[in-house]
Design a protein around this motif. Structure first.
Motif, PDB file in Angstrom:
ATOM      1  N   ALA A   2       0.838  -1.200   0.000  1.00  0.00           N
ATOM      2  CA  ALA A   2       0.000   0.000   0.000  1.00  0.00           C
ATOM      3  C   ALA A   2       0.871   1.249   0.000  1.00  0.00           C
ATOM      4  O   ALA A   2       1.894   1.303   0.666  1.00  0.00           O
ATOM      5  N   ARG A   3       0.436   2.227  -0.767  1.00  0.00           N
ATOM      6  CA  ARG A   3       1.193   3.473  -0.865  1.00  0.00           C
ATOM      7  C   ARG A   3       0.370   4.610  -0.293  1.00  0.00           C
ATOM      8  O   ARG A   3      -0.844   4.669  -0.469  1.00  0.00           O
ATOM      9  N   THR A   4       1.053   5.530   0.385  1.00  0.00           N
ATOM     10  CA  THR A   4       0.425   6.745   0.892  1.00  0.00           C
ATOM     11  C   THR A   4       1.123   7.934   0.252  1.00  0.00           C
ATOM     12  O   THR A   4       2.347   8.037   0.297  1.00  0.00           O
ATOM     13  N   ASP A   5       0.328   8.811  -0.360  1.00  0.00           N
ATOM     14  CA  ASP A   5       0.854  10.045  -0.943  1.00  0.00           C
ATOM     15  C   ASP A   5       0.368  11.208  -0.093  1.00  0.00           C
ATOM     16  O   ASP A   5      -0.765  11.186   0.406  1.00  0.00           O
ATOM     17  N   THR A   6       1.211  12.208   0.078  1.00  0.00           N
ATOM     18  CA  THR A   6       0.849  13.361   0.894  1.00  0.00           C
ATOM     19  C   THR A   6       1.227  14.660   0.177  1.00  0.00           C
ATOM     20  O   THR A   6       2.114  14.679  -0.677  1.00  0.00           O
ATOM     21  N   ALA A   7       0.529  15.711   0.564  1.00  0.00           N
ATOM     22  CA  ALA A   7       0.840  17.053   0.068  1.00  0.00           C
ATOM     23  C   ALA A   7       0.250  18.049   1.051  1.00  0.00           C
ATOM     24  O   ALA A   7      -0.671  17.718   1.809  1.00  0.00           O
ATOM     25  N   ARG A 123      -3.727  13.525   2.755  1.00  0.00           N
ATOM     26  CA  ARG A 123      -3.085  12.213   2.836  1.00  0.00           C
ATOM     27  C   ARG A 123      -3.966  11.237   2.050  1.00  0.00           C
ATOM     28  O   ARG A 123      -5.161  11.125   2.312  1.00  0.00           O
ATOM     29  N   ALA A 124      -3.366  10.554   1.108  1.00  0.00           N
ATOM     30  CA  ALA A 124      -4.075   9.554   0.309  1.00  0.00           C
ATOM     31  C   ALA A 124      -3.468   8.195   0.640  1.00  0.00           C
ATOM     32  O   ALA A 124      -2.308   7.940   0.313  1.00  0.00           O
ATOM     33  N   HIS A 125      -4.249   7.370   1.320  1.00  0.00           N
ATOM     34  CA  HIS A 125      -3.788   6.040   1.745  1.00  0.00           C
ATOM     35  C   HIS A 125      -4.303   4.986   0.770  1.00  0.00           C
ATOM     36  O   HIS A 125      -5.416   5.091   0.262  1.00  0.00           O
ATOM     37  N   ASP A 126      -3.504   3.955   0.537  1.00  0.00           N
ATOM     38  CA  ASP A 126      -3.880   2.852  -0.348  1.00  0.00           C
ATOM     39  C   ASP A 126      -4.152   3.339  -1.775  1.00  0.00           C
ATOM     40  O   ASP A 126      -5.153   2.974  -2.398  1.00  0.00           O
ATOM     41  N   VAL A 127      -3.237   4.141  -2.292  1.00  0.00           N
ATOM     42  CA  VAL A 127      -3.360   4.678  -3.654  1.00  0.00           C
ATOM     43  C   VAL A 127      -3.274   3.511  -4.640  1.00  0.00           C
ATOM     44  O   VAL A 127      -2.355   2.695  -4.558  1.00  0.00           O
ATOM     45  N   PRO A 128      -4.228   3.399  -5.571  1.00  0.00           N
ATOM     46  CA  PRO A 128      -4.177   2.311  -6.551  1.00  0.00           C
ATOM     47  C   PRO A 128      -2.871   2.329  -7.348  1.00  0.00           C
ATOM     48  O   PRO A 128      -2.337   3.391  -7.673  1.00  0.00           O
ATOM     49  N   ALA A 129      -2.383   1.150  -7.666  1.00  0.00           N
ATOM     50  CA  ALA A 129      -1.103   1.003  -8.360  1.00  0.00           C
ATOM     51  C   ALA A 129      -1.084   1.692  -9.716  1.00  0.00           C
ATOM     52  O   ALA A 129      -0.021   2.105 -10.193  1.00  0.00           O
ATOM     53  N   GLY A 130      -2.242   1.851 -10.359  1.00  0.00           N
ATOM     54  CA  GLY A 130      -2.299   2.475 -11.675  1.00  0.00           C
ATOM     55  C   GLY A 130      -2.047   3.967 -11.668  1.00  0.00           C
ATOM     56  O   GLY A 130      -1.853   4.570 -12.723  1.00  0.00           O
ATOM     57  N   ILE A 131      -2.050   4.577 -10.493  1.00  0.00           N
ATOM     58  CA  ILE A 131      -1.792   6.016 -10.376  1.00  0.00           C
ATOM     59  C   ILE A 131      -0.325   6.197 -10.018  1.00  0.00           C
ATOM     60  O   ILE A 131       0.104   5.814  -8.930  1.00  0.00           O
ATOM     61  N   SER A 132       0.442   6.763 -10.925  1.00  0.00           N
ATOM     62  CA  SER A 132       1.869   6.925 -10.655  1.00  0.00           C
ATOM     63  C   SER A 132       2.074   7.946  -9.528  1.00  0.00           C
ATOM     64  O   SER A 132       1.307   8.905  -9.399  1.00  0.00           O
ATOM     65  N   ALA A 133       3.106   7.720  -8.742  1.00  0.00           N
ATOM     66  CA  ALA A 133       3.414   8.631  -7.635  1.00  0.00           C
ATOM     67  C   ALA A 133       3.673  10.038  -8.165  1.00  0.00           C
ATOM     68  O   ALA A 133       3.230  11.025  -7.576  1.00  0.00           O
ATOM     69  N   GLU A 134       4.368  10.142  -9.302  1.00  0.00           N
ATOM     70  CA  GLU A 134       4.684  11.454  -9.878  1.00  0.00           C
ATOM     71  C   GLU A 134       3.413  12.172 -10.333  1.00  0.00           C
ATOM     72  O   GLU A 134       3.206  13.347 -10.030  1.00  0.00           O
ATOM     73  N   ASP A 135       2.555  11.459 -11.058  1.00  0.00           N
ATOM     74  CA  ASP A 135       1.305  12.069 -11.526  1.00  0.00           C
ATOM     75  C   ASP A 135       0.408  12.460 -10.358  1.00  0.00           C
ATOM     76  O   ASP A 135      -0.233  13.516 -10.384  1.00  0.00           O
ATOM     77  N   HIS A 136       0.356  11.614  -9.334  1.00  0.00           N
ATOM     78  CA  HIS A 136      -0.499  11.920  -8.186  1.00  0.00           C
ATOM     79  C   HIS A 136       0.037  13.135  -7.434  1.00  0.00           C
ATOM     80  O   HIS A 136      -0.738  14.004  -7.022  1.00  0.00           O
ATOM     81  N   ALA A 137       1.354  13.205  -7.266  1.00  0.00           N
ATOM     82  CA  ALA A 137       1.955  14.368  -6.599  1.00  0.00           C
ATOM     83  C   ALA A 137       1.613  15.654  -7.366  1.00  0.00           C
ATOM     84  O   ALA A 137       1.254  16.669  -6.761  1.00  0.00           O
ATOM     85  N   GLU A 138       1.702  15.599  -8.694  1.00  0.00           N
ATOM     86  CA  GLU A 138       1.355  16.764  -9.517  1.00  0.00           C
ATOM     87  C   GLU A 138      -0.117  17.116  -9.371  1.00  0.00           C
ATOM     88  O   GLU A 138      -0.477  18.293  -9.274  1.00  0.00           O
ATOM     89  N   GLY A 139      -0.976  16.115  -9.373  1.00  0.00           N
ATOM     90  CA  GLY A 139      -2.414  16.346  -9.238  1.00  0.00           C
ATOM     91  C   GLY A 139      -2.779  16.940  -7.892  1.00  0.00           C
ATOM     92  O   GLY A 139      -3.585  17.885  -7.812  1.00  0.00           O
ATOM     93  N   LEU A 140      -2.194  16.405  -6.812  1.00  0.00           N
ATOM     94  CA  LEU A 140      -2.466  16.940  -5.475  1.00  0.00           C
ATOM     95  C   LEU A 140      -1.977  18.384  -5.366  1.00  0.00           C
ATOM     96  O   LEU A 140      -2.684  19.250  -4.844  1.00  0.00           O
ATOM     97  N   ALA A 141      -0.773  18.641  -5.866  1.00  0.00           N
ATOM     98  CA  ALA A 141      -0.226  20.000  -5.819  1.00  0.00           C
ATOM     99  C   ALA A 141      -1.091  20.955  -6.644  1.00  0.00           C
ATOM    100  O   ALA A 141      -1.333  22.104  -6.232  1.00  0.00           O
ATOM    101  N   SER A 142      -1.575  20.497  -7.786  1.00  0.00           N
ATOM    102  CA  SER A 142      -2.417  21.330  -8.634  1.00  0.00           C
ATOM    103  C   SER A 142      -3.736  21.660  -7.930  1.00  0.00           C
ATOM    104  O   SER A 142      -4.181  22.811  -7.933  1.00  0.00           O
ATOM    105  N   SER A 143      -4.356  20.661  -7.295  1.00  0.00           N
ATOM    106  CA  SER A 143      -5.601  20.919  -6.564  1.00  0.00           C
ATOM    107  C   SER A 143      -5.371  21.900  -5.417  1.00  0.00           C
ATOM    108  O   SER A 143      -6.183  22.801  -5.192  1.00  0.00           O
TER     109      SER A 143
END
Length: 153
Positions: A2-7, A123-143
């Motif tokens: 499981a991956r957690t992304d934060t911003a 904080r996004a917990h259990d990020v689906p594998a199809g969402i790249s960490a780089e793309d998700h970081a960009e999306g969170l920062a953009s929002s």
């Protein structure tokens, strides 16, 4: 695994104003879609146990294929918990035929008063594998940048 992304971002508004933008569908439609996308709600019920369905449409579908259709992502979410003025927790599922986007992601948005305004954490917990960490970081920062622009205008 499981991956957690934060911003996070500090926004020059009081915490109550930042929190209100996390639970108001008109505000969310204005700032939540990342750059290059627009959004609309099919339904929205902001209360613990409530839910929403948001359709995110790409301005240029050739640049980034959608998860639900070639030009869109569809998000179905349930409000797990809402602590007024503090936190919004959502269980989020992407509508997709691709198993790489399967699974429920827990999104936690928190606001905290700090010098100069409000710190908004995601904080996004259990990020689906199809969402790249780089793309998700960009999306969170953009929002978050959209939220700041929306609130600080």
């Amino acid at each position: 695994m499981a991956r957690t992304d934060t911003a996070f971002r500090v926004i020059a508004v009081p915490p109550a104003r930042a929190f209100a933008a996390l639970v108001d569908p008109a505000a969310l439609t204005a700032w939540l879609p990342p750059e290059g996308m627009s959004g609309r709600f099919d339904h929205f019920d902001a209360r613990p146990g409530g839910a929403y369905r948001m359709v995110l449409t790409y301005a240029d579908a050739s640049a980034a294929p959608g998860k639900a259709t070639p030009g869109s992502d569809v998000v179905e979410a349930r409000f797990v918990d809402i602590v007024p003025g503090v936190r919004v927790e959502q269980a989020v599922d992407f509508v997709s035929e691709d198993p790489a986007f399967a699974g429920t992601m827990l999104m936690v948005w928190e606001v905290t008063g700090v010098e100069g305004g409000t710190r908004v954490d995601i904080r996004a917990h259990d990020v689906p594998a199809g969402i790249s960490a780089e793309d998700h970081a960009e999306g969170l920062a953009s929002s978050l940048a959209n939220l700041a622009a929306y609130l600080e205008r």
